[in-house]
Design an enzyme around this catalytic site. Structure first.
Site: not given
Length: 251
Positions: A41, A108, A142
């Site tokens: 990430e 994300k 994540c």
């Protein structure tokens, strides 16, 4: 298909230095036969909450680096980058860079509110699944890993979930457990790619892993910078779901 996790350290907010650091690791993964190579990430800058300093416009130098490496090694690369979109908003984008120059972008969906990411980076809304080497590959980033419903929504069309991360040591056992949970409940491979190294007092201890559809560990890293390589086979996904047809019982 052979896949690789580049478990690397990051030179904090220094994209040039980090790109130089990961270049030989990418080459090593390709030399070992990997056709899908995944970094972490915000791979080039670290998980910085200063987008004005670290974010690039879509198509910027970190994106071009991924495309260049993809073309050089005839492999797909995946990594997340802090980027500014055409609307001027910052996003934590995971990119799939293809050897032919195609770029797929996933923003994300769950910014990490515990660290204030939601105040600096806009949340995404759309899923991303791309066929690569016979595998249907879905990408999350994540903190998304904690939200099972997002993974469930893509289960029937996914052979391999890819999760680049900056997951710190204090919650390391959560990382390990959640990777296996997402694999078991969706009967799919999960490739989680975490960084190593410290940012001030926050330590990252890797633990990148490829988990198979039965929850078994194909390969797993320790706390050192390394390249992990393993095989993901869509036939194994199909066979697992045929033998244990649990997905059909979901409401």
């Amino acid at each position: 298909m052979r896949v690789a996790a580049i478990q690397h350290d990051i030179v904090w907010e220094d994209a040039d230095a980090t790109r130089a650091r990961v270049r030989p690791l990418i080459a090593a993964a390709a030399d070992d036969g990997a056709r899908l190579i995944v970094l972490t990430e915000m791979f080039a800058t670290g998980f910085s909450m200063d987008p004005q300093k670290v974010a690039e416009d879509e198509g910027g130098s970190n994106e071009q680096f991924l495309l260049d490496r993809a073309a050089t090694h005839d492999a797909h690369l995946i990594a997340s980058i802090a980027q500014r979109g055409p609307d001027g908003r910052y996003r934590n984008n995971a990119l799939i860079a293809a050897p032919d120059g195609t770029v797929h972008r996933y923003a994300k969906i769950h910014p990490f509110s515990f660290a204030g990411e939601h105040e600096r980076y806009a949340a995404g809304t759309d899923f991303l699944t791309v066929p690569i080497g016979g595998l249907n590959v879905s990408v999350f980033v994540c903190y998304d890993l904690r939200f099972a419903d997002e993974f469930w929504a893509l289960a029937t069309q996914t052979d391999l979930y890819v999760v680049p991360a900056n997951w710190p040591q204090p919650r390391h056992e959560h990382w390990r457990a959640l990777l296996r949970a997402r694999a078991i409940e969706n009967q799919a491979y999960v490739l989680g790619v975490n960084r190593v190294g410290a940012v001030k007092d926050l330590v990252h201890v890797g633990g990148s892993a490829l988990i198979d559809p039965m929850g078994r560990t194909v390969v797993e890293g320790d706390a050192d910078e390394t390249v992990l390589v393993g095989d993901a086979d869509p036939a194994v996904v199909e066979q697992t779901r045929a033998k244990f047809p649990f997905l059909a019982d979901r409401r």
